[in-house]
Design an enzyme around this catalytic site. Structure first.
Site: not given
Lengths: 248, 640
Positions: B53, B274, B292, B338, B409, B433, B449
């Site tokens: 956004g 995750h 992470s 994952r 996640h 997302e 990202l």
């Protein structure tokens, strides 16, 4: 464990505020400070009372939403955010005072929630690099020395929580502004705006009603991200250089 | 009795035909333009200020549009993208290790277990390199090497080093970059920002999205905002599970209300679990904290070889440890994707090998890395993550292994969009997302990202141009506006009027547990049916017994919560239905009925190579979008 929390209750910006004591028992040292407030709120709701309003979101210490003064210290006794402060930092039976950030630049919204939009307006005044989308050169076209990039990063980690303002006896936003100015002044990107950036940001900071900096250092002591005191020196140096540059 | 019916398949996704590498260029060339002088007459609403956004608002405003932007946080800088830690992928091939746009595309389609669209994923890989350039130009302080060039590292599911990072705070730094670009536009007056304002409904007039109804969270005032196009960048709905790695405020309200106004909801059951999360410590837990995934680069994952071994980690000798990922997946080892890593952890814990309280944890051990690289090097790479771990658990991860367990996640499902990122409601665009488009059934690390920024900086601005340039819009009839406003007000009043005995959180926790048990890391027909019986009951109880203190015309956080939980209670049912209908295992969706002899996920490409796009109704309607794989041929995913 059992604690007594004395929480600042204030219905709205114009309303009178006061500390109200609440006993909270059956809590665990592994809880975060905000989870303890959650427990308190559940009990208040079940008892038909109004829960305590407080800001929070990520609960990982990175979004900067949370922030309360605990026993007179911004974010409490440890150097972290309120969401990452755990009850193991307190002793069973402690009486804990919880208050909102107190500063002229941060009017109270309700209970522990304050309005920190003044910090956004400081950034809007020039805390950016003018880089329109699509015009960027290849990322490797401009190398940045690693020590500069690292120091820029250290300053860029500011989460904008406002603890520095709350901790400062003058209610100054200098550390916040210094972090942004230092981050950007260390990089070759945005160098043409360097002088106007610092002049405009400092003007905006003053216009928002934040106090001046007297190098007390409470801001640095309370910063959960460890923004260094030297950043304020950088801000002052940048400001001085900018006033002499004749750029406005 | 399936609880749904099947509608027409989706025929056209608007992706141009022809060679994959030309499709985006062709689409951009064919797109209508809007004369720069005319752009300021167009208003575009952008809801959400995260990576998607924020970057979209900044870019549209730079182009000259008048942007009206919303976030429920007190500042756009606090959007939950700020919490992303690991990194962002880009096909730069700076390492000369054989990376390319095609390889990034290939890895992503395969990593998504062949449930993503080839054209979208290829475009994502194409613009990835530009994203890094853009972020660097904004002053994002990525990690650098001593020569001054950018450093990279590798992530789960890939064998090249294409992940750019800023210590463990990449999301924060990228978000600050987008926020600063947005701030510049706010100062210029081209972006009108409404912080602490939440979208509660969508205004559709003449079949097109024309505005939103929002609530000012400070005053409680209900306001209406009209525009020529509406962009939703409101993030994922993982908080349906109550405990997740999402920020507490992350919610489904904006996309769910848009769904009820006609936008299809795609693949709602695809939830990413995750693998490297800090295990929960007790009943009080309010959220889960992620470590992470980059930790898996140097950390080795193991459990004791003997089940129920209660010795401390240091007392367990090397030959009594099971490095199960390295044993089961020798070529990827600890860096398997994952979904694979998460399920493997669940399996060893279910079999009684788990460590820590309740046996719900596995060790992530840095002893070898510290011996090999030295503590300072490990500190430089992961220092802030180690500090965070120590802060939360009161254990020193330099001295003892971390304990990790999988957690909810990221949601790969979301509103259905075409190649232009437009939903089934014309004029309603959905990015990041909040849409379903690029990840398939599983998301590889460092790709969220990438998608958020690709959509916001590069894709959406081009397609919104096309929409505005080719659409003639009339006035929005007052009656249409009033109707939506009235519905919003009535709903708020109804929530306040219940005056029951249970808090919104108590319902949320119950829903979350139910979803985790039956629609979490593994699913069965029986469990899903059971949950499908229970959710409507819970929803009825909610509307009968929720207690929302205070009033509507004030700052009221309980009202905000209740309003969102009401939506989660509806969305949960669609997730369960979708999971039940998808009679296969893929990515984050593991149906126990469908597994190989080795216990791996068993896809059914014959029958399920489609996107499930659900239309809202008393009985949901399933529209299938068939997925065609011309370039990456579906194979059983193997990481051995």
């Amino acid at each position: 464990m059992k604690l007594t929390v004395r929480v600042w209750r204030q219905a709205g910006p114009a309303a009178e505020g006061r500390l109200v004591a609440y006993p909270v028992d059956g809590i665990s040292p592994d809880m975060s400070f905000l989870e303890m407030l959650d427990v308190l709120n559940q009990r208040l709701i079940e008892a038909g009372d109004e829960p305590v309003a407080f800001d929070h979101d990520c609960r990982e210490g990175i979004c900067g939403s949370c922030g309360v003064v605990i026993n007179g210290q911004a974010h409490g006794p440890e150097r972290t955010t309120a969401c990452q402060l755990h009850l193991r930092s307190f002793a069973d039976g402690d009486v804990i005072d919880v208050e909102p950030w107190r500063a002229k630049g941060f009017p109270v919204v309700k209970d522990l929630v304050v309005d920190r939009s003044a910090l956004d307006r400081i950034v809007q005044a020039g805390g950016y690099v003018s880089a329109p989308t699509g015009s960027a050169p290849d990322a490797h076209a401009t190398p940045v020395p690693k020590p500069d990039a690292d120091l820029a990063f250290d300053n860029a980690t500011c989460i904008g929580c406002g603890a520095c303002v709350a901790a400062c006896p003058n209610g100054s936003a200098t550390l916040f502004t210094a972090a942004k100015v230092t981050h950007l002044s260390l990089l070759p990107q945005g160098a043409p705006e360097r002088a106007s950036r610092v002049l405009d940001m400092v003007d905006a900071m003053d216009a928002e009603g934040f106090g001046g900096c007297t190098n007390t250092g409470e801001c640095v002591a309370s910063c959960p991200k460890g923004i260094p005191f030297t950043s304020i020196a950088t801000l002052n140096r940048e400001y001085l250089a900018a006033t002499r540059s004749g750029r406005r | 009795m399936d609880g749904y019916r099947v509608g027409d398949p989706i025929a056209d996704t608007k992706a141009p035909a022809g060679p994959l590498e030309n499709r985006w260029d062709e689409r951009k060339f064919a797109a209508k333009l809007v004369n720069p002088a005319n752009r300021r007459r167009h208003r575009v609403i952008v809801v959400g200020t995260g990576l998607a956004g924020g970057s979209a608002g900044a870019t549209l405003a730079e182009q000259g549009y008048h942007v009206v932007q919303f976030c429920f946080q007190d500042s756009p800088r606090r959007a939950h993208s700020v919490a992303a830690q690991g990194g962002i992928n880009a096909a730069k091939n700076y390492r000369n290790d054989g990376d390319s746009v095609y390889r990034l595309f290939h890895d992503t389609v395969k990593g998504g277990d062949f449930r993503a669209r080839e054209s979208n994923v290829y475009r994502l890989a194409q613009v990835s390199a530009q994203i890094i350039d853009q972020a660097v130009a904004q002053g994002v302080p990525f990690a650098r090497e001593y020569g001054g060039l950018l450093d990279t590292r590798s992530f789960g599911g890939v064998q090249v080093q294409r992940t750019f990072y800023a210590r463990g705070q990449t999301g924060q730094q990228l978000l600050i970059g987008a926020y600063q670009a947005l701030s510049r536009q706010i100062d210029a007056g081209t972006v009108e920002l409404h912080a602490r304002t939440e979208m509660l409904d969508l205004i559709v007039a003449d079949g097109r999205a024309r505005g939103i109804v929002a609530r000012d969270l400070v005053t409680g005032e209900i306001t209406t905002h009209l525009a020529d196009a509406v962009v939703l960048a409101t993030g994922g709905y993982g908080n349906v599970f109550y405990l997740s790695t999402n920020a507490k405020g992350s919610n489904a309200t904006a996309i769910w209300r848009a769904h009820k106004r006609g936008a299809y909801f795609a693949n709602p059951c695809f939830t990413q679990i995750h693998p490297t999360c800090i295990p929960r410590s007790g009943e009080h837990q309010s959220k889960l904290t992620l470590m992470s995934e980059s930790l898996r680069n140097d950390g080795r994952i193991w459990v004791p070889k003997r089940s129920g071994d209660t010795r401390s980690s240091g007392e367990i000798p090397e030959d009594e440890r099971d490095y199960y990922l390295e044993r089961l997946y020798p070529s990827f080892g600890n860096l398997v994707p994952r979904d694979i890593a998460s399920r493997a952890a669940k399996n060893v814990c279910d079999a009684g090998f788990g460590v820590g309280p309740g046996g719900l944890g596995v060790y992530l051990d840095f002893a070898d890395a510290i011996a090999r690289l030295g503590r300072p090097a490990v500190e430089a790479r992961y220092g802030n993550l180690f500090d965070m771990y120590q802060r939360i658990t009161a254990e020193d991860p330099y001295a003892v292994p971390m304990r990790i367990y999988p957690a909810i996640h990221y949601t790969m499902g979301g509103l259905w969009v075409d190649y232009d990122l437009q939903s089934t409601i014309p004029g309603l665009f959905v990015i990041g997302e909040a849409n379903f488009s690029d990840h398939g059934a599983n998301r590889l690390g460092a790709s969220a990202l990438m998608q958020g920024l690709a959509d916001g900086y590069f894709v959406l601005p081009a397609t919104v141009n096309d929409y505005l340039g080719s659409t003639r819009l009339g006035d929005v009839p007052d009656a249409d506006i009033r109707q939506v406003e009235t519905e919003v007000r009535e709903r708020i009043s109804r929530l306040l009027a219940v005056r029951g005995t249970r808090s919104a959180d108590s319902f949320h926790r119950e829903l979350g547990l139910l979803m985790w048990d039956h629609c979490g890391m593994s699913r069965t027909r029986e469990g899903l049916r059971k949950a499908l019986d229970r959710v409507p009951e819970l929803r009825a109880e909610f509307w009968r017994d929720v207690r929302v203190p205070g009033g509507g015309a004030e700052f009221n956080q309980e009202l905000e919560k209740a309003n969102r939980v009401a939506d989660f209670l509806e969305l949960a049912e669609l997730m369960l239905l979708d999971a039940l209908a998808r009679e296969e295992s893929c990515g984050g969706h593991f149906r126990e009925e469908h597994q190989t002899a080795e216990g791996e996920a068993l896809r059914d490409d014959e029958n399920f190579a489609f996107v499930a796009a659900w239309e809202y109704g008393a009985e949901p309607v399933l529209h299938r979008e068939n997925l065609v794989f011309e370039h990456v041929h579906p194979t059983q995913r193997s990481y051995t």
